[in-house]
Design a protein around this motif. Structure first.
Motif, PDB file in Angstrom:
ATOM      1  N   GLY A  99       0.792  -1.220   0.000  1.00 51.26           N
ATOM      2  CA  GLY A  99       0.000   0.000   0.000  1.00 51.26           C
ATOM      3  C   GLY A  99       0.822   1.265   0.000  1.00 51.26           C
ATOM      4  O   GLY A  99       0.404   2.281  -0.569  1.00 51.26           O
ATOM      5  N   SER A 102       1.835   1.992  -3.566  1.00 53.64           N
ATOM      6  CA  SER A 102       0.645   2.421  -4.282  1.00 53.64           C
ATOM      7  C   SER A 102       0.247   3.833  -3.898  1.00 53.64           C
ATOM      8  O   SER A 102      -0.035   4.681  -4.759  1.00 53.64           O
ATOM      9  CB  SER A 102      -0.508   1.444  -3.994  1.00 53.64           C
ATOM     10  N   ASP A 103       0.221   4.131  -2.600  1.00 55.80           N
ATOM     11  CA  ASP A 103      -0.171   5.463  -2.135  1.00 55.80           C
ATOM     12  C   ASP A 103       0.770   6.541  -2.662  1.00 55.80           C
ATOM     13  O   ASP A 103       0.337   7.591  -3.138  1.00 55.80           O
ATOM     14  CB  ASP A 103      -0.178   5.501  -0.607  1.00 55.80           C
ATOM     15  N   LYS A 106       0.083   7.236  -6.314  1.00 55.87           N
ATOM     16  CA  LYS A 106      -1.141   8.006  -6.553  1.00 55.87           C
ATOM     17  C   LYS A 106      -0.847   9.499  -6.473  1.00 55.87           C
ATOM     18  O   LYS A 106      -1.301  10.283  -7.318  1.00 55.87           O
ATOM     19  CB  LYS A 106      -2.214   7.649  -5.525  1.00 55.87           C
ATOM     20  N   THR A 144      -3.897  -3.102   2.831  1.00 57.93           N
ATOM     21  CA  THR A 144      -4.384  -1.720   2.789  1.00 57.93           C
ATOM     22  C   THR A 144      -5.577  -1.550   1.861  1.00 57.93           C
ATOM     23  O   THR A 144      -6.386  -0.645   2.063  1.00 57.93           O
ATOM     24  CB  THR A 144      -3.274  -0.764   2.316  1.00 57.93           C
ATOM     25  N   SER A 146      -5.289  -0.373  -0.940  1.00 60.35           N
ATOM     26  CA  SER A 146      -4.984   0.890  -1.610  1.00 60.35           C
ATOM     27  C   SER A 146      -5.274   0.858  -3.101  1.00 60.35           C
ATOM     28  O   SER A 146      -5.592   1.881  -3.710  1.00 60.35           O
ATOM     29  CB  SER A 146      -3.505   1.244  -1.381  1.00 60.35           C
ATOM     30  N   ALA A 152      -4.513   8.500  -0.940  1.00 66.91           N
ATOM     31  CA  ALA A 152      -3.159   8.159  -0.508  1.00 66.91           C
ATOM     32  C   ALA A 152      -2.921   8.742   0.881  1.00 66.91           C
ATOM     33  O   ALA A 152      -3.381   9.838   1.185  1.00 66.91           O
ATOM     34  CB  ALA A 152      -2.133   8.724  -1.486  1.00 66.91           C
ATOM     35  N   GLU A 251     -12.003  -2.177   0.894  1.00 64.79           N
ATOM     36  CA  GLU A 251     -11.781  -0.804   0.447  1.00 64.79           C
ATOM     37  C   GLU A 251     -12.319  -0.511  -0.951  1.00 64.79           C
ATOM     38  O   GLU A 251     -11.999   0.529  -1.523  1.00 64.79           O
ATOM     39  CB  GLU A 251     -10.281  -0.473   0.497  1.00 64.79           C
TER      40      GLU A 251
END
Length: 383
Positions: A99, A102-103, A106, A144, A146, A152, A251
């Motif tokens: 995550g 990934s965050d 973003k 997460t 995500s 993010a 999510e």
């Protein structure tokens, strides 16, 4: 392998071999310049890096590497990635990791297209970026979720704030449970607990019970069951597969339909992380039982149902059942080897918990509305 679409946006490629099978064709829809983002380099020792770079090379892509993304990605790291994306005229960001990767990506996707500061735009001016670099994620650590949204969590070290930024939601996400097999086991468990936390934070609100809650309770039971399976059989593919699916489900928005969610434990842990850089899932594990003992009386019936359906509590009377459910959660956290105090988590005893509490975002939706003083009290109890 099965493919799914959620929130009219993210295509999910799920299962063993999904990257090799589907990424080559997917890459054909993007330009030649790819920013390959990852963390500390573990993907180079487990074969994922070689597989992905081989696919990119075969597709004729120009690859720029953006490595070293940390577990609590900083705003400075976002700016580093955005600069790389601009300098190399990147057409696609390929994020490989958990995550945090990934965050970070973003936010990079948004900052790279802006002539102004993203943090100021979103958190001071309350505006939104106009353009985004497309994002595809390959998840190597589940928990997460995500990959299922555009939000993010980024640490602004200068401001001592760990908070939200908004950027690209992944066009596609690859969830191959075999990629998690070489991840340190404590990280797998911490990530799985983050999934449970997302589900709990969605479930415990002030709304009437609905179908979302029915699904959520089943999901929480599945997470608990599959974590226990992994404790006995750490390489169990089916359990890891179920946890990957649960992470995405927690999510992707389905559990939040008809809900006024109150992610107060996350808000508290985020600020604790801003001051201490602690592990996210482990921080949540310490805080949750203490928080719930403060707020359960605001919706005793909901906590009692959680106790009965997730933990098998048989106590009669909602109040007794609710407390027994919170005790069962605390016992489970200890059972799976996560910390139960800040001392076990490695939080320095002189951490300024008053500053953490005063800077914690307070959200509506939780059964009992908190203030900074009660948040501080909860944090002290966690020591």
């Amino acid at each position: 392998m099965n493919n799914f679409t959620f929130e009219n946006k993210t295509i999910v490629f799920f299962g063993k071999g999904s990257v090799a099978e589907s990424l080559p064709a997917l890459l054909g829809g993007y330009g030649k310049n790819v920013l390959l983002a990852y963390g500390g380099g573990s993907i180079k020792s487990n074969g994922v890096y070689d597989e992905v770079t081989g696919i990119l090379e075969a597709a004729g892509k120009n690859v720029t590497e953006f490595s070293g993304i940390m577990s609590n990605p900083t705003y400075a790291k976002v700016q580093e990635g955005a600069a790389l994306a601009r300098e190399n005229d990147v057409d696609l960001i390929l994020a490989v990791g958990g995550g945090s990767v990934s965050d970070c990506c973003k936010a990079v996707s948004a900052q790279a297209k802006l002539d102004e500061d993203l943090w100021e735009l979103e958190n001071v001016k309350h505006g939104a970026p106009g353009g985004l670099i497309p994002l595809v994620t390959i998840i190597t650590v589940f928990g997460t979720g995500s990959e299922m949204n555009a939000g993010a969590v980024i640490t602004n070290e200068e401001l001592k704030v760990k908070g939200p930024l908004w950027g690209a939601q992944a066009d596609a996400a690859f969830l191959d449970p075999t990629y998690t097999m070489s991840v340190p086991f404590v990280q797998v468990i911490s990530g799985a607990f983050d999934t449970l936390s997302h589900a709990m934070e969605t479930y415990f609100d002030t709304c009437a019970q609905n179908l979302s809650d029915d699904i959520n309770l089943a999901l929480m039971g599945s997470v608990v069951r599959n974590i226990r399976t992994l404790l006995d059989d750490p390489q169990n593919y089916e359990a890891r597969s179920e946890l990957a699916w649960a992470s995405a489900m927690a999510e992707n928005g389905i559990l939040k339909i008809g809900k006024l969610t109150g992610f107060e434990c996350h808000m508290m842990e985020h600020q604790l992380g801003a001051y201490t850089n602690c592990n996210h899932g482990a921080g949540l594990a310490v805080i949750h039982p203490h928080l719930y003992r403060h707020i359960y009386e605001g919706n005793v019936e909901r906590f009692a149902r959680f106790a009965h359906e997730v933990w098998g509590v048989s106590d009669a009377g909602d109040n007794a059942a609710a407390l027994a459910g919170i005790d069962a959660l605390a016992a489970f956290i200890k059972e799976i080897g996560l910390p139960t105090t800040f001392a076990e988590l490695g939080i320095p005893s002189d951490t300024d918990l008053r500053a953490v509490a005063d800077s914690t975002v307070i959200l509506p939706g939780v059964p009992k509305q908190l203030d900074a003083d009660e948040i501080y009290q909860i944090l002290v109890e966690c020591k």
